[in-house]
Scaffold this active site. Structure first.
Site, PDB file in Angstrom:
ATOM      1  N   HIS A 145       0.912  -1.196   0.159  1.00 11.01           N
ATOM      2  CA  HIS A 145       0.015  -0.186   0.093  1.00 11.01           C
ATOM      3  C   HIS A 145       0.945   1.306   0.051  1.00 11.01           C
ATOM      4  O   HIS A 145       0.560   2.287  -0.753  1.00 11.01           O
ATOM      5  CB  HIS A 145      -0.980   0.086   1.086  1.00 11.01           C
ATOM      6  CG  HIS A 145      -1.636   1.302   1.469  1.00 11.01           C
ATOM      7  ND1 HIS A 145      -3.004   1.245   0.980  1.00 11.01           N
ATOM      8  CD2 HIS A 145      -1.297   2.358   2.083  1.00 11.01           C
ATOM      9  CE1 HIS A 145      -3.513   2.513   1.421  1.00 11.01           C
ATOM     10  NE2 HIS A 145      -2.385   3.263   2.011  1.00 11.01           N
ATOM     11  N   GLU A 146       1.862   1.368   0.929  1.00  9.36           N
ATOM     12  CA  GLU A 146       2.694   2.365   0.861  1.00  9.36           C
ATOM     13  C   GLU A 146       3.740   2.665  -0.283  1.00  9.36           C
ATOM     14  O   GLU A 146       3.818   3.824  -0.700  1.00  9.36           O
ATOM     15  CB  GLU A 146       3.677   2.527   2.152  1.00  9.36           C
ATOM     16  CG  GLU A 146       3.049   2.426   3.603  1.00  9.36           C
ATOM     17  CD  GLU A 146       1.701   3.601   3.697  1.00  9.36           C
ATOM     18  OE1 GLU A 146       2.065   4.423   3.179  1.00  9.36           O
ATOM     19  OE2 GLU A 146       0.776   3.167   4.643  1.00  9.36           O
ATOM     20  N   HIS A 149       1.538   4.131  -2.886  1.00  7.29           N
ATOM     21  CA  HIS A 149       1.510   5.820  -2.659  1.00  7.29           C
ATOM     22  C   HIS A 149       2.722   6.230  -3.391  1.00  7.29           C
ATOM     23  O   HIS A 149       2.445   7.261  -4.082  1.00  7.29           O
ATOM     24  CB  HIS A 149       1.476   6.054  -1.151  1.00  7.29           C
ATOM     25  CG  HIS A 149       0.058   6.134  -0.504  1.00  7.29           C
ATOM     26  ND1 HIS A 149      -0.824   6.797  -1.139  1.00  7.29           N
ATOM     27  CD2 HIS A 149      -0.410   5.324   0.636  1.00  7.29           C
ATOM     28  CE1 HIS A 149      -1.966   6.579  -0.401  1.00  7.29           C
ATOM     29  NE2 HIS A 149      -1.687   6.038   0.620  1.00  7.29           N
ATOM     30  N   GLU A 225      -6.270   6.780  -1.269  1.00 11.36           N
ATOM     31  CA  GLU A 225      -6.187   5.726  -0.481  1.00 11.36           C
ATOM     32  C   GLU A 225      -7.269   4.410  -1.454  1.00 11.36           C
ATOM     33  O   GLU A 225      -6.360   3.372  -0.999  1.00 11.36           O
ATOM     34  CB  GLU A 225      -6.966   5.883   0.924  1.00 11.36           C
ATOM     35  CG  GLU A 225      -6.175   6.868   1.611  1.00 11.36           C
ATOM     36  CD  GLU A 225      -4.903   6.324   2.005  1.00 11.36           C
ATOM     37  OE1 GLU A 225      -4.619   5.182   2.422  1.00 11.36           O
ATOM     38  OE2 GLU A 225      -3.985   7.348   2.132  1.00 11.36           O
TER      39      GLU A 225
END
Length: 298
Positions: A145-146, A149, A225
């Site tokens: 997820h990071e 980003h 997100e």
């Protein structure tokens, strides 16, 4: 270079939009006729609006390390840190970005964040609580997820959005302040410049417009997100990403220990935040979005 060009192009575009709107409404002619240097205000609005956002982005890694006490792993001291470095390196390679700095910060709350000025000069940090309470598959999904980003350029995107709304807030608050002050002092000698009406109105409007601007930035953050969740599912697997979000949901009643300026970069946000100002969608909404995603996200 592409990101810098985008920043400059957005700045110029905002100035052009404001110029056209003011010209169509006749606002530029009115302000100039009444003693306000419209061109200078426009330029100053863009400089202050984007300047502050750009400076925040430039020092984001330094600030993140300082405010969270994150320790960058330069030499792994145990198998968990070695696994952490190897997983981030593998995911970064799959996402097509340079290896980020990897750090751990002390917090019982399961959380993680990514920051940095560009996708090839970034930082990924995880909390001790995340490493201790989550299964390895779930941590892998959080890292994905990071990394997503970073690969999506979310830090720069949100900086551009923040710069745009900052410019509008700075410009509009002063234009409204000048109009109010002109109304209050109609017929009086204006040689002394704007009066107390201008200063009070600018102060009030910056607060009110600032709240509206925060809602706009928060909305964009929530949309990013969903993309990062999909990216985490792509890098680690849909099942792992859903399991990670479910684990975070179970721990969501714990208050967030990330500093206020860091919450938008975390994997989850603490409770008690009004929905319109929340930088993250509710975890159950994110889980449902992944569960209902098509076969492209497995």
């Amino acid at each position: 270079m592409k990101r810098i060009f985008l920043l400059i192009a957005t700045n110029v575009a905002i100035m052009l939009v404001l110029s056209v709107v003011a010209s169509v409404l006749g606002l530029d002619r009115y302000l100039t006729a009444n003693g306000m240097n419209y061109g200078a205000l426009l330029g100053m609005s863009a400089i202050f609006g984007f300047g502050g956002a750009f400076i925040s982005l430039a020092i984001s890694k330094w600030m993140a390390k300082r405010t969270t006490g994150a320790r960058v792993i330069t030499q792994p001291s145990n198998s968990a840190e070695m696994w952490l470095l190897n997983t981030v390196e593998r995911q970064a390679r799959a996402a097509g970005i340079n290896m980020p700095e990897v750090a751990i910060f002390d917090s019982p709350e399961p959380n993680a964040f990514a920051t940095g000025m560009s996708k090839n000069s970034s930082l990924v940090a995880v909390s001790t609580g995340l490493m201790q309470t989550m299964q390895q598959d779930e941590v892998e999904a959080v890292l994905g997820h990071e990394i997503s980003h970073i690969a999506n350029g979310d830090m720069v995107t949100l900086t551009l959005v923040q710069g745009v709304v900052n410019t509008f807030v700075f410009f509009l608050s002063r234009v409204i302040g000048y109009l109010v002050d002109s109304f209050l002092n109609r017929g009086n000698n204006r040689d002394s410049g704007p009066g107390i009406g201008y200063m009070v109105t600018v102060f009030v409007m910056q607060i009110l417009l600032g709240f509206l601007a925060s809602m706009v930035v928060a909305w964009f953050s929530r949309q990013r997100e969903f993309r990062a969740d999909a990216g985490g599912a792509h890098l680690a697997g849909k099942r792992k990403m859903i399991a990670a979000l479910q684990r975070l949901k179970a721990a969501h009643e714990l208050p967030s220990t990330l500093p206020k300026q860091m919450t938008a970069m975390g994997i989850r946000e603490g409770g008690g935040v009004m929905a319109l100002f929340a930088t993250h969608p509710p975890l159950e909404v994110r889980i449902n979005a992944l569960q209902n995603a098509g076969s492209a996200v497995q």
